[in-house]
Design a protein around this motif. Sequence first.
Motif, mmCIF file in Angstrom:
data_model
loop_
_atom_site.group_PDB
_atom_site.id
_atom_site.type_symbol
_atom_site.label_atom_id
_atom_site.label_comp_id
_atom_site.label_asym_id
_atom_site.label_seq_id
_atom_site.Cartn_x
_atom_site.Cartn_y
_atom_site.Cartn_z
ATOM 1 N N ASN A 187 0.816 -1.174 -0.066
ATOM 2 C CA ASN A 187 0.119 0.022 0.003
ATOM 3 C C ASN A 187 0.635 1.272 -0.063
ATOM 4 N N ASN A 188 2.188 1.173 -0.707
ATOM 5 C CA ASN A 188 3.049 2.255 -0.885
ATOM 6 C C ASN A 188 3.563 2.636 0.478
ATOM 7 N N ILE A 189 3.386 1.557 1.421
ATOM 8 C CA ILE A 189 4.126 2.012 2.839
ATOM 9 C C ILE A 189 5.015 0.963 3.116
ATOM 10 N N PRO A 190 6.528 1.486 3.542
ATOM 11 C CA PRO A 190 7.321 0.667 3.697
ATOM 12 C C PRO A 190 7.272 -0.263 4.763
ATOM 13 N N ILE A 191 7.718 -1.796 4.609
ATOM 14 C CA ILE A 191 7.798 -2.636 5.361
ATOM 15 C C ILE A 191 9.025 -2.856 6.085
ATOM 16 N N GLN A 192 9.145 -2.732 7.446
ATOM 17 C CA GLN A 192 10.380 -2.612 8.243
ATOM 18 C C GLN A 192 11.454 -3.592 8.187
ATOM 19 N N ASP A 193 10.880 -4.739 8.061
ATOM 20 C CA ASP A 193 11.963 -5.999 7.860
ATOM 21 C C ASP A 193 12.200 -6.578 6.695
ATOM 22 N N GLN A 194 11.644 -5.807 5.666
ATOM 23 C CA GLN A 194 11.745 -6.263 4.148
ATOM 24 C C GLN A 194 12.964 -5.559 3.572
ATOM 25 N N GLY A 195 14.017 -5.368 3.775
ATOM 26 C CA GLY A 195 15.029 -4.962 3.448
ATOM 27 C C GLY A 195 15.959 -5.562 2.477
ATOM 28 N N LEU A 196 16.609 -4.532 1.388
ATOM 29 C CA LEU A 196 17.367 -5.165 0.568
ATOM 30 C C LEU A 196 18.550 -4.050 0.563
ATOM 31 N N TYR A 197 19.688 -4.875 0.051
ATOM 32 C CA TYR A 197 21.037 -4.020 0.066
ATOM 33 C C TYR A 197 21.650 -4.379 -1.182
ATOM 34 N N VAL A 198 22.292 -3.442 -1.951
ATOM 35 C CA VAL A 198 23.210 -3.465 -3.288
ATOM 36 C C VAL A 198 24.340 -2.828 -3.303
ATOM 37 N N SER A 199 25.265 -3.391 -3.478
ATOM 38 C CA SER A 199 26.591 -2.580 -3.567
ATOM 39 C C SER A 199 27.224 -2.616 -4.939
ATOM 40 N N VAL A 200 27.302 -1.677 -5.981
ATOM 41 C CA VAL A 200 27.784 -1.429 -7.128
ATOM 42 C C VAL A 200 29.226 -0.690 -7.221
ATOM 43 N N LEU A 201 30.059 -1.468 -8.070
ATOM 44 C CA LEU A 201 31.389 -0.858 -8.049
ATOM 45 C C LEU A 201 31.472 0.200 -9.259
ATOM 46 N N GLY A 202 32.362 1.003 -9.152
ATOM 47 C CA GLY A 202 32.728 2.119 -10.125
ATOM 48 C C GLY A 202 32.735 1.721 -11.638
ATOM 49 N N ASP A 203 32.892 0.526 -12.049
ATOM 50 C CA ASP A 203 32.917 0.018 -13.280
ATOM 51 C C ASP A 203 31.673 -0.586 -13.856
ATOM 52 N N GLY A 204 30.480 -0.783 -12.713
ATOM 53 C CA GLY A 204 29.188 -0.985 -13.097
ATOM 54 C C GLY A 204 28.982 -2.515 -12.333
ATOM 55 N N THR A 205 29.929 -3.166 -12.184
ATOM 56 C CA THR A 205 29.717 -4.677 -11.692
ATOM 57 C C THR A 205 29.022 -4.553 -10.155
ATOM 58 N N ILE A 206 28.464 -5.701 -10.161
ATOM 59 C CA ILE A 206 27.623 -5.727 -8.503
ATOM 60 C C ILE A 206 28.826 -6.646 -7.715
ATOM 61 N N GLN A 207 28.955 -6.087 -6.338
ATOM 62 C CA GLN A 207 29.846 -6.746 -5.596
ATOM 63 C C GLN A 207 28.983 -7.317 -4.489
ATOM 64 N N HIS A 208 28.034 -6.871 -4.009
ATOM 65 C CA HIS A 208 27.242 -7.455 -2.945
ATOM 66 C C HIS A 208 25.571 -7.203 -3.173
ATOM 67 N N PHE A 209 24.886 -8.053 -2.771
ATOM 68 C CA PHE A 209 23.385 -8.102 -2.698
ATOM 69 C C PHE A 209 23.158 -9.070 -1.576
ATOM 70 N N MET A 210 22.029 -8.330 -0.838
ATOM 71 C CA MET A 210 21.381 -9.040 0.333
ATOM 72 C C MET A 210 20.046 -8.742 0.526
ATOM 73 N N GLN A 211 18.928 -9.656 0.750
ATOM 74 C CA GLN A 211 17.707 -9.257 1.443
ATOM 75 C C GLN A 211 17.496 -9.968 2.614
ATOM 76 N N TYR A 212 16.850 -9.203 3.330
ATOM 77 C CA TYR A 212 16.002 -9.675 4.514
ATOM 78 C C TYR A 212 14.680 -9.845 4.453
ATOM 79 N N SER A 213 14.037 -10.927 4.532
ATOM 80 C CA SER A 213 12.728 -11.152 4.284
ATOM 81 C C SER A 213 12.181 -12.336 5.119
ATOM 82 N N GLN A 214 10.796 -12.189 5.427
ATOM 83 C CA GLN A 214 10.328 -13.150 6.408
ATOM 84 C C GLN A 214 10.097 -14.396 5.777
ATOM 85 N N THR A 215 10.218 -15.510 6.427
ATOM 86 C CA THR A 215 10.198 -17.006 5.743
ATOM 87 C C THR A 215 8.370 -17.144 5.369
ATOM 88 N N PRO A 216 7.368 -16.735 6.161
ATOM 89 C CA PRO A 216 6.231 -17.137 5.553
ATOM 90 C C PRO A 216 5.622 -16.492 4.317
#
Length: 735
Positions: A187-216
């Motif tokens: 509903n356009n409202i952020p879900i506090q424990d559903q976070g994602l993290y991405v790190s992109v290097l200076g040449d455009g390559t992906i270094q890290h990706f992590m998502q925190y999500s509930q199992t259910p």
Amino acid sequence: MKKWASLISASAVALSLFTAGTVANANTAITSKEDRQQIYVAIKDEQVTKEMLIKKLKSVLPEMFGSYSNSDFTMSTMSHHYSDDLTTRYELSFTKTVNKKTQSGSITFKEGDLEIESLSISPIITKDSLFPGKITEQEAQKIATDLVKKVTGNTNFITASKVPSYYSTRLITEPISYTYSFTKTENNIPIQDQGLYVSVLGDGTIQHFMQYSQTPKRLAFEETNNILAKSEAIAKMKDSLKLSLQYSYNYNLYNSKPTVSLVYAPKADYTGIHAKSGKWHTYTGEIEQFQAKALSQIVEKPLQAAKPITLEEAKQVVKKLAETKANGEEFEIDSAYEHESEGTSIISISYSYRTKNSSYGTSIEFNKNTGELLNYYDMSDSVPYIDAPEDKTPRLEEDKVLAIATDYVKQFAPASVHEYAKPIYKTDYNEENKMHTVSFPRMKNGIVVMGDSISVSINNKGELKSYYRNNLTIDEWPAIDSVISQEEAQKKFDAVLDAKLVYQPVYDKPGNYELLYIPTIGDDFVYQMNASTGEFMNLFGMEKKEQITHPTAEKELNYLIQAGAIEVKDAKTFNADKTISQGEALKTIIKSISYFYDDYWYNYGRNETNTIDFVSKDNPYYSTVESAYRMGIIRDEDKLAIDQKVTKEQLAVWFVRALGLEQAAKNSGLYKLDVKDLNEITAANIGYVSLSNALKLQPITENKFQPKKEISYAELAVSIIDLAYAIAEKQNTGY
């Protein structure tokens, strides 16, 4: 690569120039702590295979892994889960060599549909990935956003972070990165424990990706009708949130211990205001108003003096704590070792429980010098047993929980128990695992030390289930009489206090979310006020230092200033064209190409004699010079005068040594340097200057090298960036 080959092919074989362990080849990775307790279990069936994981990976990210063959991947023989999340995770690692350059990394998948939970890649360092980078901030954000869409198959998320970490405290020899965090929405409202993290290097390559999500898979969200107006929520917050003076730790890349500062922050165990009931939502339920408790020591004096513990003594404690918890498995101590952490000597004992088909393990830590327990987790309840009977023990009353938890603190922290206060918040009880958690805050000079406590968890039988405390030893605490008043701080706080509507997970009801208004300052959920200046700081945001201007080296200077390699007290009066001293230049180089602690060599030198005799231990550049000496950048024969200006010739010598090319440089007869002022260069340094010139580390003006020219901050900044490129190229070519 041709440049390197032409420079050294004639002499590399004969002189064996390139030695291991040089500055250019130093491993500079930093490992962060994992707060959640991981439980590893041997995989005993083939319900999930390597081929299944590879197929999933290539279907989601074909452009990244389509060219990889199955032989490039390895599946771990151990799966893992967390103490608070029994979902099984599988890990796939990969290594691939292209054009003599190796890229490696790992991917974690969650059981079920094998959703990708994390991705980490050790990148190939290229010039494009180093400062200033090939891509723009906008391009990096698009790359990060596209990755999130592909991995999650979801477009309902928002960007949570405001400022990507282009400027960082990373070394100039490491790629720059743009870091983004995202939050899923409903509903356009952020879900506090559903976070994602991405790190992109200076040449455009992906270094890290992590998502925190509930199992259910089935999630239930509270309806958005009939909720409080935002203005009402803010008014209630102003009535309840009162600032208190607290100590806070400040971590610095260049020091092994954090410094301590005084801050103002709310002292309450709240998460926010429930948007429908208008009540405060705390970690132990809903309340109308806060009732802050006064700090009170557990005991006034130590129960006993600190007593160092040996490896064997630590093993015996581990056996008493963990061996009796085995449920028919074989208990085994796997390893016992000592290490340093944040200036404290730690003893770590790793142990495991083994059966015919599986095993799982963890570790327990002790402070070697005091003998006190630092970290313990009883994992016997974390791995499910088919025949385990249901625990029907009645729930312990809170006063009994507090008494038992306090006894454990006295037992395992007898020498420092007087530094901790009785709990100021209600005990947390987890209905699912029947566990009570009590937090005993550290106190100093009568006020709380933020983020430092002893956490004790027990079950309804009163058995110890987990114990954790910080291992920091702080020598200097700021006096509390030089801060702005609480009244002034509160006035500043109330003037900027805002609120944000979010979905917060319902405690002990996985998959259920309720609407809360969260207090914010400038969109930040976590904040504190500098008690001396009254300015607000984000606890997790990096301080953006004031920018300077310069006609030829503005980008380079600002990058090094933000990274902490160049220290500027006042950006408005800083003169980048001012010549720099040898000591300051050396410090800038060391901080640019290596991670080192300012206090390391000072502490090291207390027990050892100086390795150098031209700088005393009281000199502010002592740690810099010691580090440079041990890294091979300066030598005994160098005529270092740290307060005198650094020359261009001196820099050439330091740069070449930093690259690990000193043996090549010493053979000056191998090089022909065609400059008009060759006779002004010290004969022994001609090889160094020749290499520096060939690698384009220092400019030649009107066919003159100008060896005696004194170097400015701006000139040094440009040269250091070129040095970073040379180090990266040397690493990639294998020389």
